[in-house]
Design a protein around this motif. Structure first.
Motif, PDB file in Angstrom:
ATOM      1  N   ARG A 181       7.128  -8.269  -4.643  1.00 30.53           N
ATOM      2  CA  ARG A 181       6.541  -7.847  -3.550  1.00 30.53           C
ATOM      3  C   ARG A 181       6.718  -6.757  -2.820  1.00 30.53           C
ATOM      4  O   ARG A 181       5.704  -5.861  -2.590  1.00 30.53           O
ATOM      5  CB  ARG A 181       6.568  -8.887  -2.461  1.00 30.53           C
ATOM      6  N   MET A 182       8.093  -6.372  -2.823  1.00 32.26           N
ATOM      7  CA  MET A 182       8.238  -4.834  -2.328  1.00 32.26           C
ATOM      8  C   MET A 182       7.878  -3.801  -3.428  1.00 32.26           C
ATOM      9  O   MET A 182       7.272  -2.843  -2.802  1.00 32.26           O
ATOM     10  CB  MET A 182       9.878  -5.054  -2.519  1.00 32.26           C
ATOM     11  N   ASP A 185       4.406  -3.333  -2.880  1.00 35.05           N
ATOM     12  CA  ASP A 185       4.091  -2.534  -1.737  1.00 35.05           C
ATOM     13  C   ASP A 185       4.325  -1.147  -1.804  1.00 35.05           C
ATOM     14  O   ASP A 185       3.884  -0.211  -1.095  1.00 35.05           O
ATOM     15  CB  ASP A 185       4.962  -3.192  -0.502  1.00 35.05           C
ATOM     16  N   LEU A 186       5.351  -0.889  -2.670  1.00 34.58           N
ATOM     17  CA  LEU A 186       5.644   0.559  -2.866  1.00 34.58           C
ATOM     18  C   LEU A 186       4.848   1.162  -3.777  1.00 34.58           C
ATOM     19  O   LEU A 186       4.970   2.500  -4.108  1.00 34.58           O
ATOM     20  CB  LEU A 186       7.149   0.789  -3.486  1.00 34.58           C
ATOM     21  N   GLY A 209       2.062  -9.824  -7.021  1.00 31.21           N
ATOM     22  CA  GLY A 209       1.908  -8.536  -7.291  1.00 31.21           C
ATOM     23  C   GLY A 209       2.275  -7.987  -8.711  1.00 31.21           C
ATOM     24  O   GLY A 209       2.077  -6.802  -8.892  1.00 31.21           O
TER      25      GLY A 209
END
Length: 393
Positions: A181-182, A185-186, A209
């Motif tokens: 997820r991180m 998001d990046l 993701g």
């Protein structure tokens, strides 16, 4: 002759593999580092490419080294040699892949590689390890593996100074889904690989993701009829691009055909996963902290005998795709050029032969499909002197 004249090149009589199909005996003109036009009659002074096929420069998402050099060395000169080796084999856009090591050492390697991205030599960095499964670690040192804690993953990403393109991890490990997820998001590709994940957890990773399968079929559980595992989940989901190694060692040709039949060329990215022996001969080579022996072109760990990457170059993968797997030229170009370019967000400038895009060209013999010449950004890297010029009428 003016400087402007020297920056203009036209290739006539070639078979061009264009996004809309294959065109025979056409013309492509180059000005500076860009494709200036497609089509039209040949002119005196054009390079005569009758009997040759022109395709876009290849894009490799996953490569660890070549020419006797490794991206994991943390030495700029070695990284340059690896990139040059693959460039001479048609890879005009390269993502440099690291291997498992101490976190601080991999971060140091990333800082060195970042400078080469900023110089336009590399297109980004791929971290393969250390956030992978002990059970599927392959040619990665088990004692250096780490759970994909988002803090540690972020440390490597930050070390790349904005040039991290992809991180391979095992989503079933503690922190795995949070790290996916991180990364999403990046805007960094989260890739599922070197994993012992089951079908359900892999689906969770995709929903979180993850968009790439790292060398599908390799370093993950095989398909079982009651436990489909990660392979089926990754193949069936249209959001996922699957990497395949077409070297005749990592995958049987029928397995490659199966992947194409399920995912299609627009979801397959052919990669090398090459280590330092690519472009070289048999012998002993380092792969991060491990030692690899190459025998008859196959790389295996000295200790344990696991396959340790490949000695493949993408010109060979291209030839195998059209001669062994019988892919069409457009399918092969899709998987070697257009699909990885789209995945990297670079499709506006590379990945296809279109006016305005970078003049990254690969020329192959139209019968044998052997590599003849490579152009990057409008300049011949190899083979440009192999062609005669069109004579005045």
């Amino acid at each position: 002759m003016t400087t402007a004249d020297r920056d203009r090149t036209a290739l006539a009589g070639a078979r061009l593999v264009l996004p809309g199909g294959v065109v025979e005996g056409d013309r492509i003109s180059v000005e500076g580092d860009r494709i200036a036009g497609l089509g039209g009659a040949s002119e005196p002074g054009d390079l005569d490419l009758t009997g040759y096929t022109v395709v876009p420069g290849f894009v490799d998402l996953h490569v660890h080294g070549g020419g006797g050099a490794s991206y994991a060395s943390g030495i700029a000169e070695e990284a340059l040699r690896a990139a040059r080796t693959h460039l001479e084999h048609g890879t005009t856009t390269t993502i440099a892949s690291t291997v498992t090591g101490e976190i601080d050492e991999v971060a140091r390697q990333a800082a060195v590689l970042s400078e080469l991205v900023e110089d336009g030599i590399l297109a980004g960095i791929h971290f393969e390890g250390p956030f992978i499964s002990h059970n599927r670690c392959g040619a990665h040192r088990p004692d250096l593996l780490r759970d994909p804690d988002p803090t540690l993953v972020r440390k490597l990403v930050d070390a790349a100074r904005g040039h991290a393109r992809m991180v391979t991890l095992a989503p079933e490990l503690p922190g795995g889904l949070d790290s996916v997820r991180m990364l999403a998001d990046l805007g960094i590709i989260a890739a599922v690989g070197h994993t012992d994940s089951d079908y359900a957890t892999t689906l969770e990773a995709i929903d979180a993701g993850a968009t790439v399968a790292t060398h599908l079929f390799n370093a993950m559980p095989a398909i079982a009829h009651r436990a489909p595992g990660p392979i089926v989940a990754l193949l069936e989901d249209e959001r996922v691009t699957v990497e395949l190694i077409n070297d005749g060692v990592h995958l049987h040709p029928s397995v490659l055909d199966l992947a194409y039949g399920t995912a299609g060329a627009d979801r397959v990215a052919l990669i090398t996963d090459a280590m330092g022996a690519a472009g070289m001969g048999d012998g002993l080579y380092p792969l991060g902290p491990l030692q690899v022996e190459v025998k008859d072109g196959v790389a295996r760990l000295v200790e344990g005998g696991s396959i340790a990457g490949s000695t493949l170059t993408l010109d060979v993968a291209f030839k195998r795709s059209v001669t062994v797997n019988r892919l069409s030229l457009n399918q092969a170009v899709e998987s070697l050029c257009a699909t990885p370019a789209r995945l990297l967000g670079l499709a506006d400038s590379i990945g296809s032969l279109e006016t305005g895009k970078f003049a990254d060209l690969v020329v192959v013999d139209s019968e044998s499909y052997d590599l003849v010449a490579v152009m990057r950004r409008g300049r011949w890297i190899r083979g440009g002197d192999a062609f005669a010029t069109v004579k005045p009428a």
